[in-house]
Design a protein around this motif. Structure first.
Motif, PDB file in Angstrom:
ATOM      1  N   SER A 103       6.430  -4.994 -10.577  1.00  0.00           N
ATOM      2  CA  SER A 103       5.854  -4.674 -11.882  1.00  0.00           C
ATOM      3  C   SER A 103       4.819  -3.562 -11.825  1.00  0.00           C
ATOM      4  CB  SER A 103       5.229  -5.927 -12.486  1.00  0.00           C
ATOM      5  OG  SER A 103       4.196  -6.420 -11.645  1.00  0.00           O
ATOM      6  N   LEU A 104       4.043  -3.469 -10.747  1.00  0.00           N
ATOM      7  CA  LEU A 104       2.974  -2.473 -10.721  1.00  0.00           C
ATOM      8  C   LEU A 104       3.515  -1.055 -10.730  1.00  0.00           C
ATOM      9  CD1 LEU A 104       0.323  -3.979  -8.273  1.00  0.00           C
ATOM     10  CD2 LEU A 104       0.331  -3.991 -10.763  1.00  0.00           C
ATOM     11  N   ARG A 105       4.601  -0.817 -10.063  1.00  0.00           N
ATOM     12  CA  ARG A 105       5.133   0.539  -9.999  1.00  0.00           C
ATOM     13  C   ARG A 105       5.717   1.003 -11.327  1.00  0.00           C
ATOM     14  NH1 ARG A 105       8.624   1.797  -4.750  1.00  0.00           N
ATOM     15  NH2 ARG A 105       8.752   3.777  -5.866  1.00  0.00           N
ATOM     16  N   LEU A 106       5.762   0.125 -12.299  1.00  0.00           N
ATOM     17  CA  LEU A 106       6.244   0.516 -13.622  1.00  0.00           C
ATOM     18  C   LEU A 106       5.100   0.820 -14.584  1.00  0.00           C
ATOM     19  CD1 LEU A 106       9.130  -2.081 -14.047  1.00  0.00           C
ATOM     20  CD2 LEU A 106       9.259   0.258 -13.175  1.00  0.00           C
ATOM     21  N   GLN A 107       3.853   0.747 -14.110  1.00  0.00           N
ATOM     22  CA  GLN A 107       2.691   0.956 -14.979  1.00  0.00           C
ATOM     23  C   GLN A 107       2.254   2.416 -14.922  1.00  0.00           C
ATOM     24  OE1 GLN A 107       1.708  -1.478 -16.920  1.00  0.00           O
ATOM     25  NE2 GLN A 107       3.110  -2.935 -15.961  1.00  0.00           N
ATOM     26  N   PRO A 108       2.408   3.171 -16.010  1.00  0.00           N
ATOM     27  CA  PRO A 108       2.061   4.608 -15.964  1.00  0.00           C
ATOM     28  C   PRO A 108       0.615   4.880 -15.584  1.00  0.00           C
ATOM     29  CG  PRO A 108       3.366   4.118 -17.926  1.00  0.00           C
ATOM     30  CD  PRO A 108       3.004   2.792 -17.312  1.00  0.00           C
ATOM     31  N   TRP A 109      -0.328   4.032 -16.008  1.00  0.00           N
ATOM     32  CA  TRP A 109      -1.735   4.310 -15.738  1.00  0.00           C
ATOM     33  C   TRP A 109      -2.079   4.206 -14.256  1.00  0.00           C
ATOM     34  CZ3 TRP A 109      -4.807   0.227 -13.867  1.00  0.00           C
ATOM     35  CH2 TRP A 109      -4.229  -1.057 -13.957  1.00  0.00           C
ATOM     36  N   LEU A 110      -1.249   3.539 -13.478  1.00  0.00           N
ATOM     37  CA  LEU A 110      -1.508   3.452 -12.043  1.00  0.00           C
ATOM     38  C   LEU A 110      -1.121   4.726 -11.300  1.00  0.00           C
ATOM     39  CD1 LEU A 110      -0.468  -0.232 -11.274  1.00  0.00           C
ATOM     40  CD2 LEU A 110      -2.771   0.745 -11.225  1.00  0.00           C
ATOM     41  N   TYR A 111      -0.432   5.634 -11.964  1.00  0.00           N
ATOM     42  CA  TYR A 111      -0.030   6.885 -11.329  1.00  0.00           C
ATOM     43  C   TYR A 111      -1.125   7.946 -11.401  1.00  0.00           C
ATOM     44  CZ  TYR A 111       4.660   5.160 -10.540  1.00  0.00           C
ATOM     45  OH  TYR A 111       5.732   4.439 -10.074  1.00  0.00           O
ATOM     46  N   ALA A 112      -2.214   7.653 -12.079  1.00  0.00           N
ATOM     47  CA  ALA A 112      -3.332   8.590 -12.132  1.00  0.00           C
ATOM     48  C   ALA A 112      -4.005   8.643 -10.766  1.00  0.00           C
ATOM     49  CB  ALA A 112      -4.326   8.146 -13.190  1.00  0.00           C
ATOM     50  N   TYR A 166       0.826  -1.208   0.000  1.00  0.00           N
ATOM     51  CA  TYR A 166       0.000   0.000   0.000  1.00  0.00           C
ATOM     52  C   TYR A 166       0.865   1.265   0.000  1.00  0.00           C
ATOM     53  CZ  TYR A 166      -3.992  -3.024   1.112  1.00  0.00           C
ATOM     54  OH  TYR A 166      -4.961  -3.984   1.083  1.00  0.00           O
ATOM     55  N   LEU A 167       2.011   1.200   0.638  1.00  0.00           N
ATOM     56  CA  LEU A 167       2.922   2.343   0.595  1.00  0.00           C
ATOM     57  C   LEU A 167       3.453   2.561  -0.825  1.00  0.00           C
ATOM     58  CD1 LEU A 167       4.897   1.839   3.931  1.00  0.00           C
ATOM     59  CD2 LEU A 167       3.217   3.638   3.408  1.00  0.00           C
ATOM     60  N   ARG A 168       3.636   1.469  -1.574  1.00  0.00           N
ATOM     61  CA  ARG A 168       4.029   1.631  -2.979  1.00  0.00           C
ATOM     62  C   ARG A 168       2.895   2.259  -3.780  1.00  0.00           C
ATOM     63  NH1 ARG A 168       6.304  -3.266  -1.672  1.00  0.00           N
ATOM     64  NH2 ARG A 168       4.643  -4.496  -2.628  1.00  0.00           N
ATOM     65  N   TRP A 169       1.661   1.870  -3.461  1.00  0.00           N
ATOM     66  CA  TRP A 169       0.533   2.544  -4.102  1.00  0.00           C
ATOM     67  C   TRP A 169       0.525   4.027  -3.744  1.00  0.00           C
ATOM     68  CZ3 TRP A 169      -3.414   5.006  -1.339  1.00  0.00           C
ATOM     69  CH2 TRP A 169      -4.414   5.584  -2.140  1.00  0.00           C
ATOM     70  N   LEU A 170       0.749   4.350  -2.473  1.00  0.00           N
ATOM     71  CA  LEU A 170       0.778   5.752  -2.060  1.00  0.00           C
ATOM     72  C   LEU A 170       1.843   6.527  -2.828  1.00  0.00           C
ATOM     73  CD1 LEU A 170      -0.332   7.894  -0.071  1.00  0.00           C
ATOM     74  CD2 LEU A 170       1.451   7.166   1.527  1.00  0.00           C
ATOM     75  N   ASP A 171       2.956   5.879  -3.091  1.00  0.00           N
ATOM     76  CA  ASP A 171       4.019   6.520  -3.862  1.00  0.00           C
ATOM     77  C   ASP A 171       3.534   6.871  -5.267  1.00  0.00           C
ATOM     78  OD1 ASP A 171       6.793   7.388  -3.872  1.00  0.00           O
ATOM     79  OD2 ASP A 171       7.163   5.780  -5.299  1.00  0.00           O
ATOM     80  N   THR A 172       2.733   5.986  -5.863  1.00  0.00           N
ATOM     81  CA  THR A 172       2.211   6.293  -7.198  1.00  0.00           C
ATOM     82  C   THR A 172       1.278   7.498  -7.166  1.00  0.00           C
ATOM     83  OG1 THR A 172       0.220   4.876  -7.085  1.00  0.00           O
ATOM     84  CG2 THR A 172       2.288   3.838  -7.806  1.00  0.00           C
ATOM     85  N   GLN A 173       0.611   7.712  -6.033  1.00  0.00           N
ATOM     86  CA  GLN A 173      -0.312   8.832  -5.933  1.00  0.00           C
ATOM     87  C   GLN A 173       0.390  10.167  -5.721  1.00  0.00           C
ATOM     88  OE1 GLN A 173      -3.961   8.020  -6.300  1.00  0.00           O
ATOM     89  NE2 GLN A 173      -2.549   6.521  -7.207  1.00  0.00           N
ATOM     90  N   ASN A 174       1.656  10.107  -5.367  1.00  0.00           N
ATOM     91  CA  ASN A 174       2.423  11.321  -5.096  1.00  0.00           C
ATOM     92  C   ASN A 174       3.390  11.690  -6.211  1.00  0.00           C
ATOM     93  OD1 ASN A 174       1.220  11.797  -2.567  1.00  0.00           O
ATOM     94  ND2 ASN A 174       2.605  10.332  -1.569  1.00  0.00           N
ATOM     95  N   HIS A 175       3.370  10.931  -7.311  1.00  0.00           N
ATOM     96  CA  HIS A 175       4.252  11.217  -8.438  1.00  0.00           C
ATOM     97  C   HIS A 175       3.451  11.131  -9.733  1.00  0.00           C
ATOM     98  CE1 HIS A 175       7.099  10.003  -5.268  1.00  0.00           C
ATOM     99  NE2 HIS A 175       7.920  10.853  -5.848  1.00  0.00           N
ATOM    100  N   PRO A 176       3.820  11.889 -10.734  1.00  0.00           N
ATOM    101  CA  PRO A 176       3.038  11.904 -11.981  1.00  0.00           C
ATOM    102  C   PRO A 176       3.256  10.704 -12.881  1.00  0.00           C
ATOM    103  CG  PRO A 176       4.903  13.390 -12.163  1.00  0.00           C
ATOM    104  CD  PRO A 176       4.894  12.910 -10.747  1.00  0.00           C
ATOM    105  N   ALA A 210      -4.902  -6.029 -19.282  1.00  0.00           N
ATOM    106  CA  ALA A 210      -3.844  -7.025 -19.466  1.00  0.00           C
ATOM    107  C   ALA A 210      -3.025  -7.179 -18.195  1.00  0.00           C
ATOM    108  CB  ALA A 210      -2.944  -6.625 -20.636  1.00  0.00           C
ATOM    109  N   VAL A 211      -2.765  -6.085 -17.503  1.00  0.00           N
ATOM    110  CA  VAL A 211      -2.013  -6.147 -16.247  1.00  0.00           C
ATOM    111  C   VAL A 211      -2.836  -6.856 -15.178  1.00  0.00           C
ATOM    112  CG1 VAL A 211      -0.989  -4.754 -14.399  1.00  0.00           C
ATOM    113  CG2 VAL A 211      -0.669  -4.091 -16.786  1.00  0.00           C
ATOM    114  N   VAL A 212      -4.134  -6.551 -15.127  1.00  0.00           N
ATOM    115  CA  VAL A 212      -5.012  -7.208 -14.153  1.00  0.00           C
ATOM    116  C   VAL A 212      -5.028  -8.710 -14.395  1.00  0.00           C
ATOM    117  CG1 VAL A 212      -7.369  -7.369 -13.274  1.00  0.00           C
ATOM    118  CG2 VAL A 212      -6.436  -5.131 -13.937  1.00  0.00           C
TER     119      VAL A 212
END
Length: 378
Positions: A128-137, A102-112, A345-347
């Motif tokens: 792998s998830l932290r490399l997906q651009p669409w998860l940073y939205a 969840y902290l990795r998810w939080l990181d995606t929310q704080n970066h573009p 595809a990622v899901v």
């Protein structure tokens, strides 16, 4: 009827895929109409409301929200915990590993966007998830999720007095605990264990008993569906499990109302709205259960019922999709809706990895058939 072991494996994989993909479909279906009144939805889309995927406020169709994002990080955390236990022989760390996810998810929310690769080992370090651009939205993440991840907590799923600091956000029972918790029911652990772990991990961000018991109940329902139980059979079994835990009353009452309402004549959005708006955990679970039970012959109709209301439509759609997918498998999901769903595809890949990790063969840890490198455990 006797089913071969390979057929059972295929069935489990289909239900795990169905659960995660169904949740993403429901999330994307409800996203454009989240928090719009039923009257406004009908004014914009016709008397029946939305009848399929529609563009959101930025004219994009099929975008998922934080509900799917956090569900994926839950699944990733569980696989990492599994990899850690296999490689180091250290079990029982699931809550801590999921919190790190969840902290990795939080990181995606704080970066573009994902950071630029820094070398060949970047995948191993990041996952792998932290490399997906669409998860940073940033798609309207819950305040309790954001604030809770910045604070220390003591998981205490049975609300026993300990004299220690309790779970964070002690008054919070937002629906985010439920919307991210389907993967706890997909690992094959007994229903009571799925309930316990989901409740513990819900307390990472939400401390109200209803918030974490609703998450536990949802995970246990998913577990029964994975075994081939019907939703009509799974919910009463989980009500019995809930009754063992002090503080279960709001979740129990909401599920009983959903069962009674589903058995009470023709379904509809006005009837659904008597269950609440879905912004808190027990309401989101009850609305999803009601929609799935009230429209048992059509996944499309059930999903549409779950999002055509004045409340948190993406969350109730996501939970309903999780339930329907776990019960019927991915082949039963509406293909045209899935084709429009962001990150599908990622899901699917994550669902397959979860299926293999927890239900596949048990090879040596370095077995090359399983991509453990995507789930670093150190």
């Amino acid at each position: 009827m006797t089913i071969s072991s390979s057929a059972v494996t295929d069935t489990l994989r289909a239900r795990i895929r169905g659960c995660l993909l169904g949740g993403a479909i429901g999330d994307a279906l409800g996203n454009p109409v989240e928090s719009r009144s039923l009257a406004a939805i009908r004014a914009a889309h016709g008397p029946a409301g939305v009848t399929g995927p529609v563009p959101d406020g930025e004219a994009v169709t099929g975008r998922v929200t934080d509900d799917t994002q956090m569900t994926l990080f839950t699944a990733e955390g569980l696989i990492r915990a599994h990899a850690r236990a296999r490689s180091k022989g250290i079990g029982g760390a699931e809550t801590a590993v999921v919190r790190h996810a969840y902290l990795r998810w939080l990181d995606t929310q704080n970066h573009p966007a994902p950071p630029p690769p820094s070398g060949p080992d970047d995948l191993v370090r990041s996952g792998s998830l932290r490399l997906q651009p669409w998860l940073y939205a940033r798609r309207a993440p819950g305040n309790a999720c954001l604030s809770g991840l910045g604070r220390k907590y003591v998981p205490d799923p049975y609300a026993a007095p300990t004299g220690r600091p309790g779970p964070v956000n002690s008054g919070s029972k937002g629906c985010g605990t439920v919307t991210r918790s389907a993967p706890f029911g997909l690992t094959g652990a007994p229903a009571e264990d799925a309930f316990r772990l989901a409740a513990q991990c819900a307390q990472i961000t939400h401390g109200h008993p209803t918030g974490y018991y609703a998450a536990g109940a949802f995970a246990a329902i998913v577990r029964h569906l994975l075994d081939g139980d019907s939703l009509e059979g799974a919910v009463p079994r989980v009500l019995g499990l809930l009754a063992r835990h002090p503080g279960h009353q709001e979740t129990t009452a909401a599920l009983r109302r959903a069962l009674d309402l589903a058995a009470d004549g023709a379904p509809g959005p006005e009837k659904l709205e008597t269950l609440g708006g879905g912004r808190v955990a027990e309401e989101a679970l009850a609305i999803a259960v009601y929609a799935a039970l009230a429209r048992p012959r059509s996944i499309e109709d059930a999903l549409l019922l779950s999002v055509n209301h004045s409340g948190d439509s993406d969350s109730t759609g996501a939970v309903c999709g999780n339930l329907l997918g776990a019960q019927h498998g991915d082949s039963a999901l509406p293909a045209s809706w899935l084709a429009l769903t962001e990150g599908r595809a990622v899901v699917a890949e994550l669902a397959d990895d979860l299926a293999y990790a927890f239900h596949g063969p048990a090879p040596a840890y370095d077995e090359p058939l399983f991509p453990y490198e995507r789930y670093p455990h150190h």
